[in-house]
Design a protein around this motif. Structure first.
Motif, PDB file in Angstrom:
ATOM      1  N   VAL A   1       0.839  -1.202   0.000  1.00 52.74           N
ATOM      2  CA  VAL A   1       0.000   0.000   0.000  1.00 52.74           C
ATOM      3  C   VAL A   1       0.871   1.249   0.000  1.00 52.74           C
TER       4      VAL A   1
ATOM      5  N   LEU B   1       0.568   5.581  -0.193  1.00 53.21           N
ATOM      6  CA  LEU B   1      -0.385   6.677  -0.031  1.00 53.21           C
ATOM      7  C   LEU B   1       0.355   7.917   0.457  1.00 53.21           C
TER       8      LEU B   1
ATOM      9  N   VAL C   1     -11.163   6.692   2.630  1.00 49.47           N
ATOM     10  CA  VAL C   1     -10.899   5.312   2.219  1.00 49.47           C
ATOM     11  C   VAL C   1     -12.150   4.491   2.481  1.00 49.47           C
TER      12      VAL C   1
ATOM     13  N   LYS D   1      -8.862  -1.686   6.067  1.00 49.24           N
ATOM     14  CA  LYS D   1      -8.927  -0.247   6.359  1.00 49.24           C
ATOM     15  C   LYS D   1      -8.341   0.090   7.734  1.00 49.24           C
TER      16      LYS D   1
ATOM     17  N   LEU E   1      -4.640  -0.321   7.763  1.00 57.57           N
ATOM     18  CA  LEU E   1      -3.990   0.833   7.140  1.00 57.57           C
ATOM     19  C   LEU E   1      -3.799   1.951   8.170  1.00 57.57           C
TER      20      LEU E   1
ATOM     21  N   LEU F   1     -10.443   6.798  -2.077  1.00 64.37           N
ATOM     22  CA  LEU F   1      -9.714   5.600  -2.482  1.00 64.37           C
ATOM     23  C   LEU F   1     -10.461   4.380  -1.987  1.00 64.37           C
TER      24      LEU F   1
ATOM     25  N   MET G   1     -10.338   0.372  -0.799  1.00 65.38           N
ATOM     26  CA  MET G   1      -9.524  -0.717  -0.276  1.00 65.38           C
ATOM     27  C   MET G   1     -10.219  -2.029  -0.610  1.00 65.38           C
TER      28      MET G   1
ATOM     29  N   LEU H   1      -4.922  -0.890  -2.097  1.00 66.89           N
ATOM     30  CA  LEU H   1      -5.533   0.436  -2.132  1.00 66.89           C
ATOM     31  C   LEU H   1      -5.473   0.976  -3.559  1.00 66.89           C
TER      32      LEU H   1
END
Ligand code: ADP
Ligand code: MG
Length: 225
Positions: free
Chosen positions: A28, A30, A40, A48, A51, A217, A219, A224
């Motif tokens: 991932v 970002l 997200v 999620k 993340l 975005l 997931m 992602l």
């Protein structure tokens, strides 16, 4: 372009899963700039919260980099990471984990004590932050059970902002709220992001709330896109 306040680069996170490993985050990446609100979305179990845990430096990725306010967290020891988290990262969880015996103002001040700020300055800042999230003087003196779910989430947001974070991480803040209250909390997060110039990541499964985000975005299975 402004340097991002939060940068994840090829982050991989796995959990042990019987004889196998489960890949919660699959390379991932970002970047979130100051003053940017990134939403997200994704189904339950898509990664999620993982993340956010990695971005919050609560979990170390197996591989990849997490850079917060220009600092690579991978090289840091536990103490240094805790200090960085306290000073630069605001975290708002799904359920406002407020202490039942404290008033709204004391919830925010409880964070101040950890930081050793002067009491008077801390009180003024707590009042100002609570005011700015829409809690007047009377509500600031209430305890959690005397506040609505939306108001409790506002206290939670004010508390996360106390240290002046560069990064604000928010996990499904509206899941316990009806749609209208949820919408107002997301509006507040958008305002806070602009005013405090935080790099904000908002996790939600409510697609109806995405109008205020700068970027959305998705997931899916730890990826992602
Ligand atoms: P989401 O927040 O999108 O629902 P999570 O990040 O919580 O997803 O979970 C991603 C995947 O990792 C899921 O398959 C979940 O079961 C698994 N998982 C999450 N936390 C743990 C953990 N502490 N130990 C083992 N597996 C976990
Ligand atoms: Mg989750």
């Amino acid at each position: 372009m402004t340097a991002p306040s939060l940068s994840l680069q090829d982050a991989v996170l796995t959990y042990p899963d019987g004889d196998h490993t489960l890949t919660a985050l699959d390379r991932v990446s970002l970047d979130v700039a100051p003053g940017e609100l990134v939403a997200v979305v994704g189904p339950s179990g898509s990664g999620k919260s993982s993340l956010l845990a990695v971005a919050a430096t609560l979990r170390r990725p197996d591989t990849g980099r997490v850079v917060v306010a220009g600092r690579d967290t991978g090289a840091m020891g536990a103490k240094e990471r805790t200090a960085l988290r306290r000073e630069r990262i605001g975290i708002v969880f799904q359920q406002p984990n407020l202490l039942p015996s404290l008033t709204a103002e004391e919830q925010v001040l409880a964070v101040a004590h950890l930081r050793g700020a002067s009491v008077r300055a801390a009180r003024a800042r707590a009042a100002e932050l609570l005011e700015s999230v829409g809690l007047d003087a009377a509500k600031r003196r209430r305890r959690p059970h005397q506040l609505s779910g939306g108001e409790r989430q506002r206290v939670n947001i004010a508390r996360a902002l106390f240290g002046g974070p560069a990064v604000l991480l928010v996990d499904e803040p509206t899941s316990a709220l009806d749609h209208e209250r949820g919408e107002r909390v997301v509006e507040l997060l958008a305002e806070v992001t602009r005013r405090h110039r935080t790099a904000t990541v908002l996790v939600t499964h409510d697609r109806g709330l995405l109008g205020r985000a700068d970027r959305v975005l998705t997931m899916r299975d730890g990826r992602l896109g």
